[in-house]
Design a protein around this motif. Structure first.
Motif, PDB file in Angstrom:
ATOM      1  N   ALA A 105      17.238   6.476   5.678  1.00 28.60           N
ATOM      2  CA  ALA A 105      16.972   5.051   5.910  1.00 28.60           C
ATOM      3  C   ALA A 105      15.856   4.545   4.999  1.00 28.60           C
ATOM      4  N   ASP A 106      16.012   3.323   4.504  1.00 33.67           N
ATOM      5  CA  ASP A 106      14.980   2.700   3.668  1.00 33.67           C
ATOM      6  C   ASP A 106      14.074   1.770   4.466  1.00 33.67           C
ATOM      7  N   VAL A 107      14.371   1.603   5.754  1.00 34.92           N
ATOM      8  CA  VAL A 107      13.494   0.852   6.657  1.00 34.92           C
ATOM      9  C   VAL A 107      13.252   1.727   7.882  1.00 34.92           C
ATOM     10  N   VAL A 108      12.012   1.872   8.255  1.00 40.08           N
ATOM     11  CA  VAL A 108      11.650   2.732   9.382  1.00 40.08           C
ATOM     12  C   VAL A 108      10.646   1.994  10.254  1.00 40.08           C
ATOM     13  N   MET A 109      10.814   2.066  11.575  1.00 35.76           N
ATOM     14  CA  MET A 109       9.848   1.511  12.513  1.00 35.76           C
ATOM     15  C   MET A 109       8.937   2.645  12.986  1.00 35.76           C
ATOM     16  N   ILE A 110       7.630   2.417  12.942  1.00 43.04           N
ATOM     17  CA  ILE A 110       6.667   3.454  13.300  1.00 43.04           C
ATOM     18  C   ILE A 110       5.874   3.004  14.510  1.00 43.04           C
ATOM     19  N   ASP A 111       6.001   3.757  15.588  1.00 46.24           N
ATOM     20  CA  ASP A 111       5.273   3.440  16.821  1.00 46.24           C
ATOM     21  C   ASP A 111       3.922   4.138  16.788  1.00 46.24           C
ATOM     22  N   THR A 112       2.827   3.367  16.832  1.00 49.29           N
ATOM     23  CA  THR A 112       1.469   3.906  16.825  1.00 49.29           C
ATOM     24  C   THR A 112       0.727   3.380  18.054  1.00 49.29           C
ATOM     25  N   PRO A 113      -0.402   3.987  18.421  1.00 47.30           N
ATOM     26  CA  PRO A 113      -1.188   3.439  19.526  1.00 47.30           C
ATOM     27  C   PRO A 113      -1.657   2.009  19.272  1.00 47.30           C
ATOM     28  N   ALA A 114      -1.685   1.577  17.993  1.00 45.09           N
ATOM     29  CA  ALA A 114      -2.102   0.210  17.663  1.00 45.09           C
ATOM     30  C   ALA A 114      -0.931  -0.763  17.653  1.00 45.09           C
ATOM     31  N   GLY A 115       0.286  -0.267  17.925  1.00 42.11           N
ATOM     32  CA  GLY A 115       1.458  -1.127  17.924  1.00 42.11           C
ATOM     33  C   GLY A 115       2.539  -0.579  17.009  1.00 42.11           C
ATOM     34  N   THR A 116       3.697  -1.248  16.990  1.00 43.66           N
ATOM     35  CA  THR A 116       4.820  -0.820  16.159  1.00 43.66           C
ATOM     36  C   THR A 116       4.707  -1.451  14.779  1.00 43.66           C
ATOM     37  N   ARG A 117       4.863  -0.640  13.741  1.00 43.21           N
ATOM     38  CA  ARG A 117       4.724  -1.096  12.365  1.00 43.21           C
ATOM     39  C   ARG A 117       6.022  -0.841  11.600  1.00 43.21           C
ATOM     40  N   ARG A 118       6.441  -1.832  10.818  1.00 42.57           N
ATOM     41  CA  ARG A 118       7.671  -1.734  10.032  1.00 42.57           C
ATOM     42  C   ARG A 118       7.328  -1.240   8.637  1.00 42.57           C
ATOM     43  N   VAL A 126       5.990   3.134  -0.615  1.00 42.59           N
ATOM     44  CA  VAL A 126       6.200   2.714   0.772  1.00 42.59           C
ATOM     45  C   VAL A 126       5.291   1.531   1.083  1.00 42.59           C
ATOM     46  N   THR A 127       5.881   0.480   1.654  1.00 40.26           N
ATOM     47  CA  THR A 127       5.117  -0.679   2.112  1.00 40.26           C
ATOM     48  C   THR A 127       5.166  -0.701   3.636  1.00 40.26           C
ATOM     49  N   VAL A 128       3.995  -0.779   4.261  1.00 42.67           N
ATOM     50  CA  VAL A 128       3.950  -0.778   5.718  1.00 42.67           C
ATOM     51  C   VAL A 128       3.193  -2.005   6.221  1.00 42.67           C
ATOM     52  N   GLU A 129       3.719  -2.614   7.285  1.00 39.96           N
ATOM     53  CA  GLU A 129       3.007  -3.707   7.938  1.00 39.96           C
ATOM     54  C   GLU A 129       1.813  -3.132   8.691  1.00 39.96           C
ATOM     55  N   MET A 130       0.692  -3.836   8.646  1.00 40.17           N
ATOM     56  CA  MET A 130      -0.555  -3.312   9.187  1.00 40.17           C
ATOM     57  C   MET A 130      -1.129  -4.159  10.315  1.00 40.17           C
ATOM     58  N   GLU A 265       1.320 -10.581   9.411  1.00 39.88           N
ATOM     59  CA  GLU A 265       1.031  -9.161   9.229  1.00 39.88           C
ATOM     60  C   GLU A 265       0.504  -8.892   7.821  1.00 39.88           C
ATOM     61  N   ALA A 266      -0.588  -8.176   7.749  1.00 40.78           N
ATOM     62  CA  ALA A 266      -1.030  -7.658   6.456  1.00 40.78           C
ATOM     63  C   ALA A 266      -0.073  -6.552   6.023  1.00 40.78           C
ATOM     64  N   THR A 267       0.013  -6.316   4.714  1.00 45.01           N
ATOM     65  CA  THR A 267       0.868  -5.232   4.216  1.00 45.01           C
ATOM     66  C   THR A 267       0.070  -4.324   3.284  1.00 45.01           C
ATOM     67  N   LEU A 268       0.453  -3.047   3.312  1.00 44.52           N
ATOM     68  CA  LEU A 268      -0.159  -1.995   2.496  1.00 44.52           C
ATOM     69  C   LEU A 268       0.951  -1.318   1.711  1.00 44.52           C
ATOM     70  N   ARG A 269       0.836  -1.316   0.364  1.00 46.49           N
ATOM     71  CA  ARG A 269       1.897  -0.749  -0.486  1.00 46.49           C
ATOM     72  C   ARG A 269       1.295   0.291  -1.416  1.00 46.49           C
ATOM     73  N   GLY A 270       2.002   1.421  -1.556  1.00 51.56           N
ATOM     74  CA  GLY A 270       1.539   2.458  -2.464  1.00 51.56           C
ATOM     75  C   GLY A 270       2.456   3.663  -2.443  1.00 51.56           C
ATOM     76  N   PRO A 271       2.183   4.644  -3.316  1.00 48.61           N
ATOM     77  CA  PRO A 271       3.044   5.820  -3.441  1.00 48.61           C
ATOM     78  C   PRO A 271       2.784   6.851  -2.344  1.00 48.61           C
ATOM     79  N   VAL A 272       3.812   7.640  -2.066  1.00 47.05           N
ATOM     80  CA  VAL A 272       3.706   8.788  -1.159  1.00 47.05           C
ATOM     81  C   VAL A 272       4.261  10.011  -1.873  1.00 47.05           C
ATOM     82  N   VAL A 273       3.597  11.148  -1.710  1.00 44.89           N
ATOM     83  CA  VAL A 273       4.031  12.402  -2.336  1.00 44.89           C
ATOM     84  C   VAL A 273       4.184  13.469  -1.259  1.00 44.89           C
ATOM     85  N   ARG A 274       5.327  14.181  -1.309  1.00 44.45           N
ATOM     86  CA  ARG A 274       5.508  15.358  -0.447  1.00 44.45           C
ATOM     87  C   ARG A 274       5.092  16.573  -1.258  1.00 44.45           C
TER      88      ARG A 274
END
Length: 288
Positions: A105-118, A126-130, A265-274
């Motif tokens: 999937a190219d869109v993922v919902m992330i459930d955190t203690p601070a709320g759900t982030r897309r 990866v760009t995540v709503e903050m 929503e603020a957004t945070l964009r940047g690279p991720v490496v495994r």
């Protein structure tokens, strides 16, 4: 009597140098704080033989719920001191990449203690709503009723903002000239912050800001901090230094792109490496 060692598979990810041990929450880890404290240790923790890095900035325990569309990940970040962080921007970006590797999937919902982030994935980026940054004293939280904007606290002029976790942001002439390991702890533990705070310093450049962050829970400087990068732009906007445009923020580990629109929503964009994968004991063997 033979004791069978219980192990769990793990993967190591990083977002602009902010690195995490990632464990599928389906695998039982009886004592998560001890697990995190052991393997995040920068002297004796998990070792990446290829890059020779030791330890991590936290352990991400991720529970994938792939039956949803888009898929959801329940993210729990246990920090090196054993505490749980409500939000971690780079951790959320790593969690999204981990989920894509399992679902496509190219869109993922992330459930955190601070709320759900897309989160939206495009290649290795990866760009995540903050969430919406807040200066409200009850949100930060502060031990007072007025926002803290450009006031002296333990030697630095700071502004307090919540970007999922609290940050005290100080704009300085040059982040290189700040002895963060000595100036940050008094602010991090100041009475004004009843739950403590992260301490972020930033300096303006020709194309954005440089950033350094002393992280609560890590109790030291990290190579990158996503919530801190968002905090820098949120405070810069409050002080009239930037507008709604996407802004480059450069921690030591690389460049992040931040947007803080009005009341959105603020957004945070940047690279991720495994980085790599392996096995770890669930109950770390005590040192002799």
């Amino acid at each position: 009597m033979t004791h069978h060692r219980q192990t769990v598979p793990f993967e190591k990810y990083h977002g602009t140098g902010n690195d995490f041990v990632v464990v599928d929450a389906d695998y039982p880890v009886p004592n998560r704080p001890v697990f995190a404290t052991t393997y995040c240790d920068r002297t004796t923790g998990v070792v990446d033989s290829s890059s020779e890095t030791v330890g991590a900035d936290g352990v991400l325990f991720l529970a994938l719920e792939s039956s949803y569309d888009p898929p959801r990940v329940v993210m729990t970040l246990v920090q090196p001191d054993g505490s749980v962080a409500a939000m971690c921007g780079n951790g959320a970006r790593c969690a999204a990449a981990w989920a894509r590797n399992r679902t496509g999937a190219d869109v993922v919902m992330i459930d955190t203690p601070a709320g759900t982030r897309r989160a939206v994935l495009d290649g290795d980026e990866v760009t995540v709503e903050m969430g919406v940054p807040s200066f409200e004293p009850r949100d930060v939280p502060l031990a007072r009723d007025e926002p803290l904007v450009e006031e002296r606290v333990e030697g630095l002029t700071v502004t307090a903002v919540d970007t999922g976790v609290p940050h005290a942001v100080a704009f300085v002439e040059s982040v290189d000239d700040v002895d963060l390991e000595s100036v940050a702890p008094p602010i991090r533990h100041a009475d004004l912050f009843p739950r403590g705070t992260n301490v972020t310093v930033a300096s303006e450049t020709e194309d954005g800001f440089r950033q350094r962050t002393f992280e609560r829970g890590v109790e030291g400087e990290t190579r990158s901090c996503g919530t801190g990068a968002v905090a820098v732009v949120a405070v810069a906007k409050r002080l009239g230094l930037v507008g709604d445009e996407e802004v480059r923020v450069s921690p030591p580990g690389g460049d992040l792109m931040i947007r803080v629109p009005d009341r959105e929503e603020a957004t945070l964009r940047g690279p991720v490496v495994r980085d790599f994968e392996g096995e770890l004991e669930t109950v770390p063997t005590p040192e002799p």
